[in-house]
Design a protein around this motif. Sequence first.
Motif: not given
Length: 303
Positions: A188-191, A196-197, A228-229
Motif C-alpha cells: 500500500w506504500r507503492c504510489e 496507496h490512499d 514489492m517494488n
Amino acid sequence: MLEGEYHGMSEIYHTDPAIIPRPYGIGRLHHGNLTTYFLLSDFIEMCEELPDPVGLATKLVSLQQKSISPTGKFGFSTVTCHGKIPQHVAWDSSWTSFYTKLLRDALQRDFENNGPWPALEMVASRVLENVTPRLLDALVSDQRPVKPVLIHGDLWEGNIATERGTARILVIDAAAYYAHSEMEVGMWRCERHAIHDEKYKNAYLEQVPKDEPADEWDDRNRLYCIKMNVIHSAHHRGVRERQTYDLPHPQQPSRSGMRLTKSSVFEDMCYLIDKYAPYGFEESEQEGFVKAFSQAVERAKSH
C-alpha cells in the motif's frame, strides 16, 4: 505458477472462506496443438469501484486472527509466485532470516532481468546485512513474539474484488505465505496503486495496533515496500521504481531533470541506511555515489 496460486487460495479459503472465492482445482487443457492450464474457482460478478477501506481492513484482520501456521514458522508449503516470479518461501522460524532471503531472491531476479547496477547492489547489500536485522530483530526484543500469519502477498486494488449486489469484499490472485502481519500492507506504500490512499492504511491501523517498536512502524513499512517494488521492477525492464535520475542504471538513458516516482527502491534503501546503518563515506571510492546517496535520502524524506 497456477499450482502455487491454487494452494495459496485454498489455504486462505480453508482459513477464512468469507474472504476469497472458493477454489476447486487446476488442470491442463489441450485444444488442437495448444496446451494451456486453468484454475477453477467460484464465479464472482465484480464491481469496478475501489473496496471500502473499513470493510477491507476488517476482512484482513479476520484472516490474520484466524490463521495458524502449520509449522509454526514463516513461509509456505509450496512455492508461490508474486506475479509470474517465484518467491523464496521456504519455512524459517526467524522472520528476520525469512525476509532477508525473500528480499535477496527478489533482488537477484531483478538483476537477472534488468542487468547489473553497482550502486543499487551496494546499497542492497547493506540493507540485507545491516538494516534488515536492525529493524526486524527489534520486533522480538524483550521476548516479544511475532506470530506468522497468512497473508495474500500481492494485495493491490487489482487483486481485490467487490461483489456486485452484495458489496462483499474478496481477494483474488493470491501470492500467499505466512509472514509478519505488517508485510501485507507493504504494497500500500507503492504510489502507483490507488490503494496507496492514506484512508486504507488508517482504517487498517484503527483495527490493528502497531507492533513494537511502534515508532519504527513506518520504517518497517518502507522496508516491506522495497520488496514489492523490486518485484515490480523484475517484471518490467527499466521501470521507474528501480531508478533514480541522479545515478541512472548504466543500461538506461539518463533522465536528468525528470522526477521519477518517490517509491524508488534506491531512495528507500538510502533512507533506511542513513537512519540505521550509515556509511563512513571516506571508505567509498565509487564516483558520484556520495552525492547521489545524499540526494536520494533527502527525496525519500518527503514520502
